[in-house]
Write a protein that holds these residues in place. Structure first.
Motif, PDB file in Angstrom:
ATOM      1  N   LEU A 559       0.834  -1.204   0.000  1.00 45.64           N
ATOM      2  CA  LEU A 559       0.000   0.000   0.000  1.00 45.64           C
ATOM      3  C   LEU A 559       0.868   1.252   0.000  1.00 45.64           C
ATOM      4  O   LEU A 559       0.585   2.222  -0.713  1.00 45.64           O
ATOM      5  CB  LEU A 559      -0.908  -0.030   1.235  1.00 45.64           C
ATOM      6  CG  LEU A 559      -1.950   1.068   1.325  1.00 45.64           C
ATOM      7  CD1 LEU A 559      -2.987   0.896   0.247  1.00 45.64           C
ATOM      8  CD2 LEU A 559      -2.609   1.060   2.686  1.00 45.64           C
ATOM      9  N   VAL A 570       1.274  13.010  -9.605  1.00 48.44           N
ATOM     10  CA  VAL A 570       0.951  14.421  -9.421  1.00 48.44           C
ATOM     11  C   VAL A 570       2.207  15.273  -9.537  1.00 48.44           C
ATOM     12  O   VAL A 570       2.253  16.252 -10.300  1.00 48.44           O
ATOM     13  CB  VAL A 570       0.265  14.626  -8.054  1.00 48.44           C
ATOM     14  CG1 VAL A 570      -0.091  16.080  -7.865  1.00 48.44           C
ATOM     15  CG2 VAL A 570      -0.960  13.733  -7.943  1.00 48.44           C
ATOM     16  N   LYS A 590      -1.444  30.761 -20.430  1.00 49.21           N
ATOM     17  CA  LYS A 590      -0.984  29.876 -19.346  1.00 49.21           C
ATOM     18  C   LYS A 590      -2.129  28.958 -18.901  1.00 49.21           C
ATOM     19  O   LYS A 590      -1.916  27.847 -18.428  1.00 49.21           O
ATOM     20  CB  LYS A 590      -0.487  30.700 -18.171  1.00 49.21           C
ATOM     21  CG  LYS A 590       0.775  31.469 -18.459  1.00 49.21           C
ATOM     22  CD  LYS A 590       1.989  30.566 -18.392  1.00 49.21           C
ATOM     23  CE  LYS A 590       3.101  31.095 -19.283  1.00 49.21           C
ATOM     24  NZ  LYS A 590       3.021  30.647 -20.689  1.00 49.21           N
ATOM     25  N   MET A 591      -3.344  29.480 -19.022  1.00 50.22           N
ATOM     26  CA  MET A 591      -4.533  28.706 -18.668  1.00 50.22           C
ATOM     27  C   MET A 591      -4.548  27.367 -19.382  1.00 50.22           C
ATOM     28  O   MET A 591      -4.726  26.317 -18.766  1.00 50.22           O
ATOM     29  CB  MET A 591      -5.785  29.469 -19.120  1.00 50.22           C
ATOM     30  CG  MET A 591      -6.388  30.372 -18.104  1.00 50.22           C
ATOM     31  SD  MET A 591      -7.163  29.436 -16.802  1.00 50.22           S
ATOM     32  CE  MET A 591      -8.765  29.159 -17.564  1.00 50.22           C
ATOM     33  N   VAL A 594      -2.068  24.929 -17.966  1.00 51.44           N
ATOM     34  CA  VAL A 594      -2.450  24.313 -16.697  1.00 51.44           C
ATOM     35  C   VAL A 594      -3.572  23.302 -16.917  1.00 51.44           C
ATOM     36  O   VAL A 594      -3.545  22.187 -16.367  1.00 51.44           O
ATOM     37  CB  VAL A 594      -2.867  25.391 -15.684  1.00 51.44           C
ATOM     38  CG1 VAL A 594      -3.323  24.750 -14.399  1.00 51.44           C
ATOM     39  CG2 VAL A 594      -1.734  26.344 -15.440  1.00 51.44           C
ATOM     40  N   LEU A 595      -4.541  23.684 -17.766  1.00 48.37           N
ATOM     41  CA  LEU A 595      -5.653  22.774 -18.009  1.00 48.37           C
ATOM     42  C   LEU A 595      -5.168  21.487 -18.667  1.00 48.37           C
ATOM     43  O   LEU A 595      -5.604  20.393 -18.305  1.00 48.37           O
ATOM     44  CB  LEU A 595      -6.714  23.457 -18.884  1.00 48.37           C
ATOM     45  CG  LEU A 595      -7.486  24.565 -18.179  1.00 48.37           C
ATOM     46  CD1 LEU A 595      -8.471  25.211 -19.138  1.00 48.37           C
ATOM     47  CD2 LEU A 595      -8.224  24.021 -16.967  1.00 48.37           C
ATOM     48  N   GLU A 601      -2.836  14.662 -16.135  1.00 49.44           N
ATOM     49  CA  GLU A 601      -2.674  14.054 -14.814  1.00 49.44           C
ATOM     50  C   GLU A 601      -3.864  13.155 -14.484  1.00 49.44           C
ATOM     51  O   GLU A 601      -3.694  12.010 -14.046  1.00 49.44           O
ATOM     52  CB  GLU A 601      -2.565  15.171 -13.768  1.00 49.44           C
ATOM     53  CG  GLU A 601      -2.238  14.670 -12.400  1.00 49.44           C
ATOM     54  CD  GLU A 601      -3.073  15.346 -11.358  1.00 49.44           C
ATOM     55  OE1 GLU A 601      -3.405  16.536 -11.514  1.00 49.44           O
ATOM     56  OE2 GLU A 601      -3.436  14.662 -10.384  1.00 49.44           O
ATOM     57  N   HIS A 602      -5.075  13.680 -14.740  1.00 48.07           N
ATOM     58  CA  HIS A 602      -6.252  12.868 -14.427  1.00 48.07           C
ATOM     59  C   HIS A 602      -6.307  11.614 -15.289  1.00 48.07           C
ATOM     60  O   HIS A 602      -6.690  10.548 -14.826  1.00 48.07           O
ATOM     61  CB  HIS A 602      -7.522  13.702 -14.605  1.00 48.07           C
ATOM     62  CG  HIS A 602      -7.764  14.628 -13.456  1.00 48.07           C
ATOM     63  ND1 HIS A 602      -7.217  15.875 -13.372  1.00 48.07           N
ATOM     64  CD2 HIS A 602      -8.477  14.463 -12.318  1.00 48.07           C
ATOM     65  CE1 HIS A 602      -7.581  16.455 -12.248  1.00 48.07           C
ATOM     66  NE2 HIS A 602      -8.348  15.615 -11.584  1.00 48.07           N
ATOM     67  N   LEU A 605      -3.838   9.134 -13.883  1.00 51.54           N
ATOM     68  CA  LEU A 605      -4.361   8.523 -12.657  1.00 51.54           C
ATOM     69  C   LEU A 605      -5.436   7.496 -12.987  1.00 51.54           C
ATOM     70  O   LEU A 605      -5.457   6.393 -12.426  1.00 51.54           O
ATOM     71  CB  LEU A 605      -4.922   9.598 -11.719  1.00 51.54           C
ATOM     72  CG  LEU A 605      -3.895  10.410 -10.935  1.00 51.54           C
ATOM     73  CD1 LEU A 605      -4.586  11.466 -10.100  1.00 51.54           C
ATOM     74  CD2 LEU A 605      -3.074   9.495 -10.035  1.00 51.54           C
ATOM     75  N   PHE A 609      -5.399   3.477 -12.127  1.00 51.81           N
ATOM     76  CA  PHE A 609      -6.397   2.732 -11.364  1.00 51.81           C
ATOM     77  C   PHE A 609      -6.986   1.596 -12.197  1.00 51.81           C
ATOM     78  O   PHE A 609      -7.211   0.498 -11.698  1.00 51.81           O
ATOM     79  CB  PHE A 609      -7.490   3.671 -10.852  1.00 51.81           C
ATOM     80  CG  PHE A 609      -7.066   4.409  -9.623  1.00 51.81           C
ATOM     81  CD1 PHE A 609      -6.929   3.737  -8.408  1.00 51.81           C
ATOM     82  CD2 PHE A 609      -6.756   5.751  -9.659  1.00 51.81           C
ATOM     83  CE1 PHE A 609      -6.512   4.402  -7.271  1.00 51.81           C
ATOM     84  CE2 PHE A 609      -6.332   6.422  -8.518  1.00 51.81           C
ATOM     85  CZ  PHE A 609      -6.213   5.747  -7.332  1.00 51.81           C
ATOM     86  N   PHE A 613      -6.708  -2.402 -11.508  1.00 51.48           N
ATOM     87  CA  PHE A 613      -7.936  -3.177 -11.408  1.00 51.48           C
ATOM     88  C   PHE A 613      -7.911  -4.355 -12.373  1.00 51.48           C
ATOM     89  O   PHE A 613      -8.371  -5.446 -12.047  1.00 51.48           O
ATOM     90  CB  PHE A 613      -9.111  -2.247 -11.728  1.00 51.48           C
ATOM     91  CG  PHE A 613     -10.437  -2.781 -11.327  1.00 51.48           C
ATOM     92  CD1 PHE A 613     -10.828  -2.738  -9.995  1.00 51.48           C
ATOM     93  CD2 PHE A 613     -11.299  -3.322 -12.262  1.00 51.48           C
ATOM     94  CE1 PHE A 613     -12.049  -3.240  -9.616  1.00 51.48           C
ATOM     95  CE2 PHE A 613     -12.525  -3.826 -11.880  1.00 51.48           C
ATOM     96  CZ  PHE A 613     -12.897  -3.778 -10.558  1.00 51.48           C
ATOM     97  N   MET A 624      -5.880 -21.169 -10.459  1.00 55.65           N
ATOM     98  CA  MET A 624      -6.459 -22.493 -10.695  1.00 55.65           C
ATOM     99  C   MET A 624      -6.153 -23.421  -9.537  1.00 55.65           C
ATOM    100  O   MET A 624      -7.012 -24.164  -9.063  1.00 55.65           O
ATOM    101  CB  MET A 624      -5.889 -23.095 -11.984  1.00 55.65           C
ATOM    102  CG  MET A 624      -6.246 -22.350 -13.232  1.00 55.65           C
ATOM    103  SD  MET A 624      -7.951 -22.619 -13.666  1.00 55.65           S
ATOM    104  CE  MET A 624      -7.775 -24.121 -14.597  1.00 55.65           C
ATOM    105  N   ALA A 627      -8.249 -22.501  -6.637  1.00 51.03           N
ATOM    106  CA  ALA A 627      -9.634 -22.896  -6.867  1.00 51.03           C
ATOM    107  C   ALA A 627      -9.801 -24.396  -6.639  1.00 51.03           C
ATOM    108  O   ALA A 627     -10.788 -24.847  -6.058  1.00 51.03           O
ATOM    109  CB  ALA A 627     -10.061 -22.522  -8.279  1.00 51.03           C
TER     110      ALA A 627
END
Lengths: 680, 680
Positions: A559, A570, A590-591, A594-595, A601-602, A605, A609, A613, A624, A627
């Motif tokens: 973890l 990040v 600059k906007m 950053v966007l 980044e998103h 991420l 995930f 998964f 097996m 099981a």
């Protein structure tokens, strides 16, 4: 006094007739001046029959030239060890290559089992079994330890734990096997070679927890190699193009997710082979240091010390939490001093530009790195003290609180200055320099403090010991008494915590700012290669042999590493966004920059995930096999269920539903269940 | 033919002497014209003794005025049901209020148990047991279903599943209990009242899966109330201040995390009480629709159809995935048409400003909402067809693939237009209007399509049926034959999937853009209150009674809701960042604005994850109870282990380690283990 002891020794000698080749496995060292009655009582309890609440082990005092020295050797008969293996739930390989929980009655189905083969259980397993049996030696109706009225006992209290906490028992440790150790150390670090570590041999000798650490260390080193290889040209050709950096960082981020996921699979393969993946969790007893007033445990219904959870919470939130915050504040304060020093060095360099002054530029970082290491170590002791004062009932809860405290502090202590340089000062040159100095200094310090210093101390001590014993024998020829005397003075290995912590911080240095200093991975790889050797040396030569601990994974560290890799997404995205090359791509707004960075980044991420998964935690063949085992146990359970089991009486297995049904058909109730009588 | 049937009926009548009060529990409907030999064989297998591989249940043909109609009633003796309860692993409450797995031999320790109390098992439990027994009725050495050579069998194949897939068996369904149903529906939805639903009664009648859905629906409604209450003043006073919106959104985001975490705890409380939290997972058999060539299952070693995993992967990636992408593209295409319509309505409104034209503004959204619903439903069928064509072996794997397909499409289909309006058009007014129209229209449509329409159809059908039967009796007075005939024509409840999906989309409408339209929560609460009633009506009056399904949680939906709440953090942060009020706070630098928003977003996400980690999934008292049970089972296991258990022979329990030890002490091997003979 010596008279009496001799009598005792004689009275145990009947054991030797049963098991003529007594093999010492575990050493018990009692405090000097322990009362006779205590020793007599303890040894009696250890050799006593299981039926009388004893451990039914073998024990012998160690006789040296100076006479009996309150050191005892514990062993057990082969049969006793096999029954113990069943009690601790060892999982071994069967003749059909499947892994199964060992039971004495099914012993013939296991691979390499023969009634006269005393190597079926490894020495580490035998020692683990003896430790388990000793720890489970419980007080019956003794109110105190004989001879020590202040050392209270109550029914069910572990005798060995009480002896340890009251200082009568100095230590229990397993003996080294000189021959095996020599073989192991030769194949492990004895020769310089390219190849894998002998993990299975390490596991046989030191147990699963330590083998898994070395497995992780090796895996992690291999996993860092692609990063290191890709990082080298960036340094050699001084690449500064934005697209190359973005590529490197993106690769790094996805790679770090992949390696952590793949580790879970490799870990499953290893622990399946070692049998610990299948081992049932044992019911957790209170940790030795736990104290409280006698009460009834609501879970077990047994009498044992209880300690109010509210009191513990108060201690945690009113004392520990403020203390940790204070330490964090202090760490930040030290960081600000470092920046003052850095400024001073810079000013000095500007005033008198010389070779010396440019060297001086590195001094603040080195000093700071040393201070960080010292603070980490001091804090570690404080955290241990505090967590043990919080009086956690379970070892796992104690460990979690300790790890949380230590991780938060170490993270801030090591990385706060880098974060400050990166995101407040925006000084990439200083960041690179600082990162390199911190990483390399901490690696050198760690290698030295962890292995080389203890090794040197140990060597010196051994030399003195041997001189005192006036013998010129090599290690191999030492008598048992000399071996025990030497080993009991060796340091105690305190577990893999510090080793994992070191890797965790290294992972932070490598991944958090990887796009600024691609060379970090190279240093990490180099360090880890030497780390393997120095840790191996430490395990084999510096410390007492530790008890084997079965484990199925690296626990909370998985973890911790995953969290670090999320944080690094990040930081790397921000760093790339701040680089002048990327800046130049968005000259107007600059906007938009950053966007875009936020979007990337998103996305990263989200990919992380989804990858975590999608990649199964266990390889298909292990799944097996698991099981298959689950299916078998369900089938067995079904057999048992239809066999109508109860505690007061038990049908023979052939009384399954068929019999029930046959009786039922004629309008009768099952006679087994209604009368409880057994029909042969 | 009728002659033969009569003979069969007579031959079964001996069962009535054993169990004079045959209680019909489950109805089996065979296809019209099923061959005699098939019926004879099937009924024989159902009544046959367990020892002969039968199910040992009771079966009776339903005799109506029109004679025998290939409808059979299945029941079981009380004893058979109790043994069945043990086989399925039912967990019931003991006299000491603890929950334990029911075993026949320990039956006396259970609460409310008496040998003559036939209400110990609820009717739903009895029906579940019978379903389980019927499904586990397996072929022995039959190569095919007698009379149907094309319906192949192999040893171990479930007979009922083969009968279903080959169309011989039309349906199996449990009978309603008219009296219980009347009581339940009265306390559930019969009167308008403020209060909780009778969840325990629902569970007794419909089983855990359905009770858990209603529990979640109720909990979710209560959990939305604070949002709704806080949202009302925003609407009433037309608050548009930025700080108030930020407060509302922050509250919403943290609240949604809390409610999802708390639900896990409530779910644990409910399922502990119902016993399903403790129920062991049964080994999963292949789903009925699965087909393949006969092979050996590597896990069970049994002969069963196998289907290559590569073929399945090919189907998934080469057919299903492109199809889903195509559907997504189509959905986006429809969305663009909607925007054209919207533009057209706006132009129309500008040209002729009238009441009619301003009403017309809502028309495109309403049409779009209807189209979305229709597309969702069509896609649902396509997804079901595709997933079943992918030929998954296990029901759980089928469900996961289906849910993933449906969720992705529904999410995009429902929310793409809102995302487009919010983040491409930046039109908050249109977003609010569109959101409101979509939410309200979809709610109205759902309520209608899901409950009211089927209810009305059912009512009409019943009326016609009764007229045909020329009886003016009320429901209560119906004969069993009439009841069965009426129920077999009712629709089949297809599980909670659609109901959860509806809640999931509603949660999306409420949380994704909550800071733009605080009133959404109010509509959701109002909808859910009527939803409880209409769903209750649907369960009690519209559909056949479904078989009870034990379950311990809401499964994949928990993950789906949590993912939605993570996405909503991102959307809400962006929405707030885009609001003119927040914009006005950073007049100089848009950069600072974006950075602040990104920082807040990361903080909120971090808090969410920490909260999810810190809040325990089970309340303390449930944890204690579970620990107690685990402790007991470990102790029992220890007893068994020291009892030296093997499959070939078993010691009496008193042959524990003590006996071993006693023998061992004298130098002997345990005679039980070495000789295998039983000493009484």
């Amino acid at each position: 006094m010596a008279e009496e002891k001799k009598k005792l020794v004689e009275s145990w000698s009947f054991l030797d007739t049963v098991e003529s080749n007594f093999r010492p496995l575990v050493v018990i060292e009692l405090a000097k001046g322990t009362k006779e009655e205590t020793i007599e009582w303890l040894t009696k309890r250890i050799v006593d029959k299981k039926a009388n609440g004893g451990a039914q082990l073998l024990i012998k005092p160690l006789v040296t030239k100076n006479g009996v020295e309150n050191i005892y050797l514990v062993g057990a008969s082969h049969l006793r060890l096999l029954l113990g293996a069943e009690a601790v739930g060892l999982v071994k390989e069967c003749s059909d290559n499947s892994m199964r929980t060992f039971t004495y009655s099914s012993r013939k189905t296991f691979k390499h089992f023969a009634d006269d083969n005393h190597n079926f259980l490894t020495m580490a397993e035998c020692q683990y079994i003896i430790k388990h049996e000793l720890e489970n030696l419980r007080a019956k109706n003794e109110k105190m330890i004989p001879g020590y009225p202040q050392a209270k006992l109550y029914p069910g209290k572990s005798i060995v734990r009480r002896l340890l906490t009251s200082g009568i028992l100095v230590q229990i440790f397993p003996l080294h096997d000189r021959e095996e150790l020599k073989k192991l150390s030769h194949s492990w670090y004895g020769r310089v070679k390219v190849g894998y570590q002998p993990l299975d041999d390490i596991r046989c000798y030191f147990g699963e927890t330590i083998a898994l650490y070395f497995g992780f260390l090796e895996y992690f080193t291999f996993a860092l190699m692609p990063m290191a290889v890709i990082g080298i040209p960036y340094y050699v050709f001084a690449w500064e193009d934005y697209d190359k950096y973005v590529m490197f960082a993106t690769f790094n981020l996805l790679w770090s997710t992949v390696i952590l996921e793949v580790w879970k699979r490799i870990c499953a393969i290893l622990t399946y082979r070692w049998g610990t993946l299948l081992m049932k969790r044992q019911f957790e007893e209170p940790r030795p240091g736990f104290h409280g007033v006698l009460g009834i445990n609501p879970v077990t219904g047994r009498e044992e010390p209880v300690y109010s959870s509210i009191k513990r919470q108060l201690r945690i939130y009113l004392v520990s939490l403020p203390f940790v915050c204070l330490c964090l504040y202090f760490s930040l304060y030290v960081m600000m001093i470092y920046f003052d020093l850095e400024q001073w060095a810079l000013d000095y360099h500007k005033e008198n530009e010389s070779n010396f002054s440019s060297l001086m530029l590195y001094v603040p970082s080195i000093i700071y790195a040393v201070v960080i290491e010292i603070m980490n170590r001091i804090y570690r002791y404080a955290a241990e003290f505090l967590t043990s004062w919080e009086n956690h009932r379970l070892e796992s809860s104690y460990q979690n609180h300790l790890i949380l405290k230590v991780l938060v502090f170490n993270f801030l202590n090591c990385f706060a200055s880098l974060f400050y340089i990166a995101f407040v000062l925006f000084d990439m040159k200083l960041l690179r320099q600082s990162l390199a100095t911190l990483l390399i200094t901490s690696q050198i310090l760690n290698q030295f403090a962890e292995s080389l210093l203890p090794y040197w101390l140990q060597k010196r001590y051994n030399r003195r010991m041997k001189k005192r014993m006036c013998s010129k024998k090599t290690d191999m020829d030492l008598s048992l008494a000399e071996q025990v005397n030497m080993e009991k003075e060796m340091g105690t290995y305190l577990g893999t915590f510090d080793d994992y912590l070191e890797l965790f911080l290294q992972f932070g240095y490598v991944s958090l700012f990887s796009c600024v200093y691609p060379l970090a991975a190279v240093f990490a790889v180099l360090n880890n290669i030497t780390e393997i050797y120095s840790d191996a040396l430490k395990m084999c030569r510096v410390y007492k042999r530790p008890f084997a601990e079965p484990t199925a994974n690296i626990g909370v560290w998985q973890l911790a590493f995953e969290t670090m890799s999320v944080i690094s997404v990040v930081t790397n995205c921000i760093l790339i966004g701040m680089s002048p090359q990327v800046d130049a791509l968005f000259p107007d707004s600059k906007m938009d920059l950053v966007l875009t960075v936020a979007l990337v980044e998103h996305l990263l991420l989200a990919i992380k995930f989804i990858m975590a998964f999608v990649i199964p935690d266990k390889p298909r063949d292990i799944q097996m096999k698991l099981a298959k085992l689950e299916f078998e146990s369900l089938e067995a359970l079904k057999q048992q269920v239809t066999g109508c089991s109860s505690k007061t009486h038990r049908h023979p297995p052939e009384t399954s539903l068929e019999t029930h049904a046959a009786l039922l058909e004629n309008g009768h109730l099952c006679s087994f269940c209604s009368t409880g009588s057994l029909i042969a």
